[in-house]
Design an enzyme around this catalytic site. Structure first.
Site, PDB file in Angstrom:
ATOM      1  N   PRO A   1     -27.776 -17.555 -68.720  1.00 12.64           N
ATOM      2  CA  PRO A   1     -26.850 -16.532 -68.238  1.00 12.64           C
ATOM      3  C   PRO A   1     -27.490 -15.707 -67.124  1.00 12.64           C
ATOM      4  O   PRO A   1     -28.613 -15.224 -67.273  1.00 12.64           O
ATOM      5  CB  PRO A   1     -26.598 -15.685 -69.492  1.00 12.64           C
ATOM      6  CG  PRO A   1     -26.902 -16.589 -70.640  1.00 12.64           C
ATOM      7  CD  PRO A   1     -28.017 -17.462 -70.157  1.00 12.64           C
ATOM      8  N   GLU A   2     -26.777 -15.585 -66.005  1.00 13.21           N
ATOM      9  CA  GLU A   2     -27.264 -14.783 -64.892  1.00 13.21           C
ATOM     10  C   GLU A   2     -26.480 -13.473 -64.877  1.00 13.21           C
ATOM     11  O   GLU A   2     -25.716 -13.191 -65.793  1.00 13.21           O
ATOM     12  CB  GLU A   2     -27.127 -15.585 -63.595  1.00 13.21           C
ATOM     13  CG  GLU A   2     -27.888 -16.922 -63.656  1.00 13.21           C
ATOM     14  CD  GLU A   2     -27.759 -17.764 -62.404  1.00 13.21           C
ATOM     15  OE1 GLU A   2     -27.593 -17.190 -61.317  1.00 13.21           O
ATOM     16  OE2 GLU A   2     -27.820 -19.007 -62.508  1.00 13.21           O
TER      17      GLU A   2
ATOM     18  N   HIS B   1     -27.553 -21.609 -85.990  1.00 12.48           N
ATOM     19  CA  HIS B   1     -27.981 -20.953 -84.759  1.00 12.48           C
ATOM     20  C   HIS B   1     -27.786 -19.434 -84.806  1.00 12.48           C
ATOM     21  O   HIS B   1     -28.021 -18.755 -83.816  1.00 12.48           O
ATOM     22  CB  HIS B   1     -27.228 -21.535 -83.569  1.00 12.48           C
ATOM     23  CG  HIS B   1     -27.404 -23.016 -83.408  1.00 12.48           C
ATOM     24  ND1 HIS B   1     -28.650 -23.598 -83.327  1.00 12.48           N
ATOM     25  CD2 HIS B   1     -26.484 -24.024 -83.333  1.00 12.48           C
ATOM     26  CE1 HIS B   1     -28.503 -24.922 -83.202  1.00 12.48           C
ATOM     27  NE2 HIS B   1     -27.217 -25.183 -83.203  1.00 12.48           N
TER      28      HIS B   1
ATOM     29  N   ARG C   1     -31.547 -22.393 -78.636  1.00 14.22           N
ATOM     30  CA  ARG C   1     -32.957 -22.654 -78.325  1.00 14.22           C
ATOM     31  C   ARG C   1     -33.916 -21.600 -78.867  1.00 14.22           C
ATOM     32  O   ARG C   1     -35.128 -21.753 -78.761  1.00 14.22           O
ATOM     33  CB  ARG C   1     -33.132 -22.778 -76.808  1.00 14.22           C
ATOM     34  CG  ARG C   1     -32.306 -23.901 -76.201  1.00 14.22           C
ATOM     35  CD  ARG C   1     -32.785 -24.221 -74.813  1.00 14.22           C
ATOM     36  NE  ARG C   1     -31.947 -25.201 -74.148  1.00 14.22           N
ATOM     37  CZ  ARG C   1     -32.230 -25.772 -72.984  1.00 14.22           C
ATOM     38  NH1 ARG C   1     -33.338 -25.439 -72.344  1.00 14.22           N
ATOM     39  NH2 ARG C   1     -31.422 -26.654 -72.445  1.00 14.22           N
TER      40      ARG C   1
END
Length: 279
Positions: free
Chosen positions: A2-3, A94, A113
């Site tokens: 995400p930017e 997750h 991740r």
């Protein structure tokens, strides 16, 4: 990853969902997500804290609480999912952190991740947190000024893409939006910073501001798994000109878009529009 546009969109969604809620308890299932303080202290200190505001600095979310600031970095694939009181809250493999609110609702932090991180600091100290303190200006016309950008570029012989990715000249850019801004300004990603002309620097600054503003308005870019806090995909992928367009015609000149490696990052460019110019 995400930017800035994606993080800003998540922030706006979270404001709709959890602003003014009081934290009743916290579950932590993957302790490495909590970088500061120790996990049990993190859980204990958050009890009774009210979410008074949610801000953003670069790619960091900052939850302003009654007595603390909770700094959250989503890294590669972190995301928040909200469950209203009475909803069936599904805990997945997750799900690594759950914030339970006093009204029965909850906010889950999920991360495939497990790269995301959270830090709890005393209220008013987030701006002094080392990773935030070293960030460059926000990509707005008022903060990201042309004279300072010129001065910063003149100090380094680094290639322009990695220089923009390190967040010190301007914050919020990642792989997608650097590629898009460089294409818009007709600059090769490997162009040394100190060789850029005044005209190119001016064009690049405007391109960075424009690309990020349009991406924020579109709710970010969904390339793989990104969803905002409301579970919605972004729409800026419909406006991408080079990123992920390998082999497709450049929208300006119809030359096939190429993908190369720059600073170990997959990089998209038009070889005709973005020529490497050495001086």
């Amino acid at each position: 990853m995400p930017e800035l546009p994606e993080v800003e969109t998540v922030r706006k969604g979270l404001i709709q969902l959890v602003l003014n809620k009081e934290i009743a308890s916290v579950d932590v299932f993957w302790s490495k997500i909590i970088a500061l303080p120790e996990v049990e202290t993190f859980k204990r200190e958050l009890v009774g804290q009210k979410i008074e505001a949610i801000k953003r600095r670069g790619k960091y979310l900052i939850f302003e609480l009654s007595n603390y600031e909770l700094i959250s970095h989503l890294r590669m694939e972190g995301k928040y999912e909200f469950f209203a009181a009475g909803d069936k809250a599904i805990v997945t493999k997750h799900t690594h952190v759950i914030f339970h609110f006093s009204d029965g609702s909850q906010l889950q932090y999920r991360d495939v991740r497990k790269f995301g991180r959270m830090e709890l600091v005393i209220k008013g100290q987030a701006h002094n947190f080392p990773s935030i303190a070293q960030l460059g200006p926000e990509p707005t016309p008022e903060s990201f000024t042309l004279p300072q950008f010129k001065a910063d570029l003149a100090k380094t012989k680094r290639e322009i893409k990695p220089a923009l990715l390190d967040q010190k000249m301007v914050t919020g850019l990642g792989n997608i939006y650097v590629d898009e801004a460089l294409w818009q300004a007709k600059i090769h990603p490997m162009q040394p910073c100190d060789t850029l002309t005044d005209l190119k620097i001016k064009q690049l600054r405007l391109a960075i501001i424009d690309v990020l503003q349009r991406a924020v308005a579109a709710g970010g870019t969904t390339v793989r798994t990104y969803l905002n806090a409301l579970g919605e995909a972004g729409k800026f992928q419909l406006s991408l000109n080079v990123y992920g367009k390998t082999g497709q015609p450049c929208p300006r000149c119809q030359t096939p878009i190429e993908k190369i490696k720059v600073a170990q990052r997959g990089t998209h460019l038009c070889p005709h529009c973005q020529k490497l110019v050495m001086r």
